[in-house]
Scaffold this active site. Structure first.
Site, PDB file in Angstrom:
ATOM      1  N   LYS A 153       0.830  -1.210   0.000  1.00  0.00           N
ATOM      2  CA  LYS A 153       0.000   0.000   0.000  1.00  0.00           C
ATOM      3  C   LYS A 153       0.861   1.256   0.000  1.00  0.00           C
ATOM      4  O   LYS A 153       0.482   2.259  -0.593  1.00  0.00           O
ATOM      5  CB  LYS A 153      -0.955   0.005   1.205  1.00  0.00           C
ATOM      6  CG  LYS A 153      -2.102  -0.981   1.050  1.00  0.00           C
ATOM      7  CD  LYS A 153      -3.194  -0.759   2.086  1.00  0.00           C
ATOM      8  CE  LYS A 153      -4.304  -1.781   1.979  1.00  0.00           C
ATOM      9  NZ  LYS A 153      -5.217  -1.774   3.123  1.00  0.00           N
ATOM     10  N   LYS A 184      -8.623 -11.746  -5.509  1.00  0.00           N
ATOM     11  CA  LYS A 184      -9.836 -11.995  -4.730  1.00  0.00           C
ATOM     12  C   LYS A 184     -10.802 -10.826  -4.849  1.00  0.00           C
ATOM     13  O   LYS A 184     -10.389  -9.691  -5.077  1.00  0.00           O
ATOM     14  CB  LYS A 184      -9.476 -12.247  -3.268  1.00  0.00           C
ATOM     15  CG  LYS A 184      -9.160 -11.000  -2.468  1.00  0.00           C
ATOM     16  CD  LYS A 184      -9.141 -11.333  -0.981  1.00  0.00           C
ATOM     17  CE  LYS A 184      -9.117 -10.060  -0.146  1.00  0.00           C
ATOM     18  NZ  LYS A 184     -10.386  -9.320  -0.202  1.00  0.00           N
ATOM     19  N   LYS A 201     -13.480  -5.330  -1.084  1.00  0.00           N
ATOM     20  CA  LYS A 201     -14.299  -4.124  -0.879  1.00  0.00           C
ATOM     21  C   LYS A 201     -13.691  -2.917  -1.554  1.00  0.00           C
ATOM     22  O   LYS A 201     -14.373  -2.086  -2.107  1.00  0.00           O
ATOM     23  CB  LYS A 201     -14.405  -3.833   0.622  1.00  0.00           C
ATOM     24  CG  LYS A 201     -15.646  -4.394   1.249  1.00  0.00           C
ATOM     25  CD  LYS A 201     -15.763  -3.902   2.667  1.00  0.00           C
ATOM     26  CE  LYS A 201     -15.191  -4.883   3.653  1.00  0.00           C
ATOM     27  NZ  LYS A 201     -13.856  -4.599   4.096  1.00  0.00           N
TER      28      LYS A 201
END
Ligand code: ATP
Ligand code: MG
Length: 327
Positions: free
Chosen positions: A117, A198, A201
C-alpha cells in the site's frame, strides 16, 4: 448444556471500508454464523483500521451501520455473537500503545500489506505502519484462541503471536497466544472481472464485485460479464480456467449445486445468477426491515460493547500491572 466458558473464543474482523460483498459473506460471515453454536465468537467491525488510509467520516459512519445491519440480516445472532464496533471499546487503543512498547520497527515495516500500500505512493499514514500492532491488540484483548484468517492476514496473525509470546516471556504470562484457523465452511471468492485476484471491498473498479445489497439486475449483469475463457468446458482448473473455476466454486458455495450443463458457459452463468439470487434475496429483505430502525441496530451494538468490555478492561489491567504501570 455447555457453558460459554468452555467454548473457544474466536474473533472475526470486518473493515468498514466499503459495502460487504459475496466474498465477505461466503468466506467470513457464513462460517461465523455456522460456528455460533460451537464457538464463543465476536464479530468485530474494525473502524479504526478503516482510518489507516484516506477516509471520509460520513462514509465511515454509514458503512459501520450498514455492516452491522447486514450481519444481523445474514443471521448473526447478537445474543450469542456480540457485534462490536472496535472504537467503542477504548481499550483497543490503550493496548495498542502498550504493545507498541514490545514491538520493534522492523516487524511493522516488513509487513507485505504495508509495503504494497505504501509503494503506491502518495501520503502514507503512520497508522498504516502500526495497524498490525492494533490488530494484535484486537486479538489479545479478548483472550482469543482462534482467528479465522485468509492468506492476506497470516503475516499479521504471526505478529500477534510473536508479540504475545515475547510479552509473556519478558513480563510474565499475560496473553493467550492465538492460532490462525481456516474457516470450515469458508470459500475464497475471486473477482468476477479479474479472477486472479480476490473479490475485495476496496478494489478500485468494482466491476467484478457482487455487493450483498445489489439488486437482482445488477447481479445478473455482473455475472453475465464475468471473465471466462475459450476452452468451452465447465470444469475446475484454477490455473488455466480461473474465471470458470470461480463460477463453479460460487455455485457450490451458494447452494451446493453442480453446473447443469458441462459445456455451456451461458448455462453456468444462469445457474450462478439464480444461486446468488436465492442466497441474497432473503438477506436483502431482512436488511430492509432492520434498516428501517437504525436506533435498534445501535442498541444491539451498545449491548455487544457492554458484553465484551469487562474482558477488555481486565486484559488491560493485567497488562498495565505486568509492565509496571501504577494501577
Ligand atoms: P478490503 O479490500 O478493505 O481489505 P475485504 O473485502 O478484503 O476489504 P475485509 O474487511 O478485509 O474485506 O475482510 C473481512 C473478512 O472477509 C475477512 O475474514 C476476510 O478474510 C474475508 N474475505 C474478504 N474477501 C474475501 C473473498 N474474496 N473471499 C473470501 N473471503 C473474503
Ligand atoms: Mg481485506
Amino acid at each position: 448444556m455447555t457453558t460459554t466458558l468452555t467454548r473457544t473464543r474466536r474473533l472475526t474482523g470486518f473493515q468498514p471500508t466499503g459495502h460487504l460483498h459475496l466474498g465477505n459473506l461466503l468466506g467470513a460471515l457464513r462460517p461465523l454464523i455456522a460456528a455460533q453454536e460451537t464457538t464463543d465468537s465476536i464479530a468485530m467491525i474494525v473502524d479504526l483500521h478503516a482510518m489507516t488510509v484516506e477516509h471520509d467520516p460520513a462514509a465511515l459512519r454509514a458503512y459501520v451501520l450498514e455492516q452491522a445491519t447486514i450481519m444481523l440480516a445474514a443471521g448473526v445472532d447478537p445474543a450469542r455473537t456480540p457485534i462490536v464496533v472496535q472504537s467503542q471499546i477504548r481499550e483497543h487503543t490503550e493496548l495498542h500503545y502498550l504493545l507498541e512498547c514490545v514491538a520493534v520497527h522492523g516487524e511493522a515495516a516488513r509487513m507485505i500489506q504495508f509495503k504494497e500500500k505504501s509503494a503506491a505512493g502518495g501520503t502514507v499514514r503512520l497508522s498504516l505502519l502500526t495497524y498490525p500492532v492494533l490488530m494484535a491488540a484486537d486479538i489479545l484483548l479478548y483472550d482469543t484462541a482462534e482467528v479465522p484468517v485468509g492468506e492476506d492476514q497470516t503475516q499479521h496473525l504471526e505478529l500477534a503471536r510473536t508479540l504475545a509470546t515475547r510479552f509473556n516471556a519478558r513480563y510474565g504470562r499475560t496473553f493467550t497466544v492465538p492460532e490462525g484457523v481456516r474457516p470450515e465452511a469458508g470459500a475464497r471468492i475471486m473477482d468476477l472481472a479479474d479472477p486472479q485476484h480476490k473479490m475485495g471491498k476496496s478494489t478500485v473498479s468494482g466491476a467484478g464485485r457482487i455487493g450483498l445489497l445489489d439488486p437482482p439486475e445488477v447481479i445478473r449483469k455482473a455475472v453475465a460479464r464475468a471473465a471466462t475463457d475459450t476452452v468451452g468446458v465447465v470444469r475446475r482448473d484454477a490455473e488455466h480456467q480461473p474465471g470458470v473455476t470461480n463460477l463453479i466454486d460460487i455455485l457450490a458455495a451458494c447452494g451446493g449445486r453442480e453446473p447443469s450443463d458441462p459445456t455451456s458457459y451461458a448455462a453456468l452463468k444462469r445457474d450462478v445468477t439464480d444461486a446468488i439470487e436465492s442466497l441474497l434475496a432473503p438477506i436483502r429483505a431482512r436488511y430492509a426491515e432492520l434498516a428501517a430502525d437504525p436506533a435498534h441496530v445501535r442498541e444491539i451494538l451498545a449491548r455487544g460493547a457492554a458484553t465484551v468490555r469487562p474482558t477488555a478492561a481486565s486484559t488491560v489491567r493485567r497488562t498495565r500491572a505486568a509492565l509496571g504501570l501504577l494501577g
